[in-house]
Design a protein around this motif. Sequence first.
Motif, PDB file in Angstrom:
ATOM      1  N   UNK A 117     -15.959 -16.269  22.151  1.00 21.00           N
ATOM      2  CA  UNK A 117     -16.923 -15.537  21.340  1.00 21.00           C
ATOM      3  C   UNK A 117     -17.048 -16.148  19.949  1.00 21.00           C
ATOM      4  N   UNK A 118     -15.921 -16.588  19.388  1.00 17.97           N
ATOM      5  CA  UNK A 118     -15.940 -17.180  18.046  1.00 17.97           C
ATOM      6  C   UNK A 118     -16.698 -18.496  18.021  1.00 17.97           C
ATOM      7  N   UNK A 119     -16.542 -19.300  19.083  1.00 16.19           N
ATOM      8  CA  UNK A 119     -17.235 -20.594  19.151  1.00 16.19           C
ATOM      9  C   UNK A 119     -18.746 -20.402  19.043  1.00 16.19           C
ATOM     10  N   UNK A 120     -19.250 -19.348  19.662  1.00 19.23           N
ATOM     11  CA  UNK A 120     -20.694 -19.102  19.657  1.00 19.23           C
ATOM     12  C   UNK A 120     -21.130 -18.152  18.541  1.00 19.23           C
ATOM     13  N   UNK A 121     -20.200 -17.772  17.669  1.00 15.18           N
ATOM     14  CA  UNK A 121     -20.547 -16.864  16.589  1.00 15.18           C
ATOM     15  C   UNK A 121     -20.932 -15.483  17.061  1.00 15.18           C
ATOM     16  N   UNK A 122     -20.321 -15.033  18.143  1.00 15.94           N
ATOM     17  CA  UNK A 122     -20.666 -13.741  18.736  1.00 15.94           C
ATOM     18  C   UNK A 122     -19.491 -12.773  18.728  1.00 15.94           C
ATOM     19  N   UNK A 123     -18.681 -12.856  17.664  1.00 14.71           N
ATOM     20  CA  UNK A 123     -17.531 -11.946  17.577  1.00 14.71           C
ATOM     21  C   UNK A 123     -17.974 -10.485  17.671  1.00 14.71           C
ATOM     22  N   UNK A 124     -19.176 -10.227  17.178  1.00 10.70           N
ATOM     23  CA  UNK A 124     -19.714  -8.870  17.190  1.00 10.70           C
ATOM     24  C   UNK A 124     -19.837  -8.308  18.600  1.00 10.70           C
ATOM     25  N   UNK A 125     -19.924  -9.191  19.605  1.00  9.69           N
ATOM     26  CA  UNK A 125     -20.172  -8.742  20.969  1.00  9.69           C
ATOM     27  C   UNK A 125     -18.896  -8.491  21.770  1.00  9.69           C
ATOM     28  N   UNK A 126     -17.750  -8.783  21.182  1.00  7.61           N
ATOM     29  CA  UNK A 126     -16.507  -8.693  21.955  1.00  7.61           C
ATOM     30  C   UNK A 126     -16.245  -7.287  22.481  1.00  7.61           C
ATOM     31  N   UNK A 127     -16.696  -6.277  21.732  1.00  5.51           N
ATOM     32  CA  UNK A 127     -16.440  -4.909  22.191  1.00  5.51           C
ATOM     33  C   UNK A 127     -17.589  -4.377  23.038  1.00  5.51           C
ATOM     34  N   UNK A 128     -18.524  -5.265  23.397  1.00  5.64           N
ATOM     35  CA  UNK A 128     -19.646  -4.852  24.232  1.00  5.64           C
ATOM     36  C   UNK A 128     -19.520  -5.372  25.664  1.00  5.64           C
ATOM     37  N   UNK A 129     -18.436  -6.079  25.942  1.00  2.00           N
ATOM     38  CA  UNK A 129     -18.275  -6.619  27.296  1.00  2.00           C
ATOM     39  C   UNK A 129     -17.876  -5.498  28.256  1.00  2.00           C
ATOM     40  N   UNK A 130     -18.309  -5.638  29.493  1.00  2.00           N
ATOM     41  CA  UNK A 130     -17.987  -4.629  30.494  1.00  2.00           C
ATOM     42  C   UNK A 130     -16.580  -4.868  31.032  1.00  2.00           C
ATOM     43  N   UNK A 131     -15.826  -3.826  31.345  1.00  2.00           N
ATOM     44  CA  UNK A 131     -14.507  -4.007  31.967  1.00  2.00           C
ATOM     45  C   UNK A 131     -14.615  -4.819  33.246  1.00  2.00           C
ATOM     46  N   UNK A 132     -13.598  -5.631  33.519  1.00  2.00           N
ATOM     47  CA  UNK A 132     -13.613  -6.517  34.677  1.00  2.00           C
ATOM     48  C   UNK A 132     -12.812  -5.908  35.818  1.00  2.00           C
ATOM     49  N   UNK A 133     -13.425  -5.860  36.987  1.00  2.00           N
ATOM     50  CA  UNK A 133     -12.734  -5.477  38.220  1.00  2.00           C
ATOM     51  C   UNK A 133     -12.609  -6.684  39.133  1.00  2.00           C
ATOM     52  N   UNK A 134     -11.570  -6.682  39.984  1.00  2.00           N
ATOM     53  CA  UNK A 134     -11.600  -7.611  41.107  1.00  2.00           C
ATOM     54  C   UNK A 134     -12.824  -7.270  41.960  1.00  2.00           C
ATOM     55  N   UNK A 135     -13.386  -8.283  42.576  1.00  2.00           N
ATOM     56  CA  UNK A 135     -14.602  -8.057  43.364  1.00  2.00           C
ATOM     57  C   UNK A 135     -14.389  -7.069  44.499  1.00  2.00           C
ATOM     58  N   UNK A 136     -13.169  -7.009  45.028  1.00  2.00           N
ATOM     59  CA  UNK A 136     -12.905  -6.125  46.161  1.00  2.00           C
ATOM     60  C   UNK A 136     -12.419  -4.741  45.726  1.00  2.00           C
ATOM     61  N   UNK A 137     -12.426  -4.488  44.405  1.00  2.00           N
ATOM     62  CA  UNK A 137     -12.115  -3.146  43.922  1.00  2.00           C
ATOM     63  C   UNK A 137     -13.271  -2.203  44.235  1.00  2.00           C
ATOM     64  N   UNK A 138     -12.951  -0.932  44.450  1.00  2.00           N
ATOM     65  CA  UNK A 138     -13.987   0.087  44.593  1.00  2.00           C
ATOM     66  C   UNK A 138     -14.429   0.498  43.193  1.00  2.00           C
ATOM     67  N   UNK A 139     -15.692   0.276  42.878  1.00  2.00           N
ATOM     68  CA  UNK A 139     -16.212   0.586  41.547  1.00  2.00           C
ATOM     69  C   UNK A 139     -16.465   2.075  41.367  1.00  2.00           C
ATOM     70  N   UNK A 140     -16.627   2.780  42.464  1.00  2.00           N
ATOM     71  CA  UNK A 140     -16.908   4.209  42.417  1.00  2.00           C
ATOM     72  C   UNK A 140     -17.609   4.617  43.695  1.00  2.00           C
ATOM     73  N   UNK A 141     -17.987   5.895  43.751  1.00  2.00           N
ATOM     74  CA  UNK A 141     -18.711   6.394  44.911  1.00  2.00           C
ATOM     75  C   UNK A 141     -20.152   6.704  44.561  1.00  2.00           C
ATOM     76  N   UNK A 142     -21.017   6.704  45.561  1.00  2.00           N
ATOM     77  CA  UNK A 142     -22.424   7.033  45.340  1.00  2.00           C
ATOM     78  C   UNK A 142     -22.528   8.465  44.825  1.00  2.00           C
ATOM     79  N   UNK A 143     -23.184   8.638  43.695  1.00  2.00           N
ATOM     80  CA  UNK A 143     -23.313   9.965  43.085  1.00  2.00           C
ATOM     81  C   UNK A 143     -24.326  10.806  43.857  1.00  2.00           C
ATOM     82  N   UNK A 144     -24.329  12.094  43.577  1.00  2.00           N
ATOM     83  CA  UNK A 144     -25.279  12.991  44.231  1.00  2.00           C
ATOM     84  C   UNK A 144     -26.715  12.586  43.895  1.00  2.00           C
TER      85      UNK A 144
END
Length: 357
Positions: free
Chosen positions: A52-79
């Motif tokens: 982030x620092x290399x690209x001058x985007x330190x401001x965006x570090x807290x905007x990244x989405x949490x990372x899951x393993x691809x085979x993790x269950x992200x959640x269930x289909x909502x109503x």
Amino acid sequence: RRQRQMCIRDSYYILAHDYLRVQLTGTIGTDLTSASQAFTDVKTQEYSDEAFEIYGLECMKDKVAPINDSIDIAGGVTAKAAAETGLPEGTPVLAGMHDIDAGTIGTGAVSPGQMALMAGTWCINSVVSDHAKISPDWFARAFVKKGHWLNMSISPAGSSNLEWFVSNLAKTESDVLRNSGVSPFAFVDYEVSKIKLDDSYVIYTPYIYGNPMNIDAAGTFSGIRAWHTRGHMLRAIYEALAFNHLHHSAPMIEGFGVEDIRVSGGVAQSKLWPQILADTFNTRIGVPVGGESGALGGAMAAAVSVGIYDSLEEAASAMGPDIAYVEPNKDCVGIMEERYGVYREFVDHMIPWWNRR
């Protein structure tokens, strides 16, 4: 000012398919394979402050989405999503994965020492490894589970070349076949099969959409004589696609000790092209039976996610496609080796001209 405007509380930047996850499950996140496209450390597979620092985007570090393993269950289909899509409420939704990862899984090439060649619109060559290995010859990206990497070398010089040729120079034949419910490419194998493997051959560079050299190259036919036919030109395209795969794959085969190569994609549906590939690589080539490796790879990952299988290796053993192996023809290997050398020499000679265009 633009950076300040982007720094909105409780906001994230995500990819398009991650937005589908939000709409289906109400959860925000991304998967390991997608996160590794940018701003992650290739060794830790976590977000990198330095990137982030290399690209001058330190401001965006807290905007990244949490990372899951691809085979993790992200959640269930909502109503709400169930009402809008018809999917049963609570249906588990995977974090998901990049399409190349899914295609690799679908060929069954999920263990170190195996390589998947995806011979489709792009020329894609991938190897799974259990350690990070960096080289200018390939990308090292995170695979679907932390602690594994997908190493890939790619260029947009794939079967789109054949599609261009057929659509523009064989439209009548392809339209007749299509209207008859037959593949519009069915005539290609027939015409190529009539061409003898002799010294009178045509060279083609498959760079109409891009190339692996990062220059403004182009598609080129060379060596055409009065006795050459359309079949010679089609054979030249088949050979060029095999040569481009070898160009990408050779460093990875050596670097990762590849012993098992499998090919999927539209061109793999040909009865002749896998043989040309085996002769060019001088090794046995496995062709998964059935096709649609990406869809199958996603299904295999889902089976692991919901606990049907404990690992991708186990899923590949149980759900993976049958493999039809094509052995190299010893009478053709030497000829294809020589032709590949001529092809590379021709490309090298063309580079100065391409650079002047």
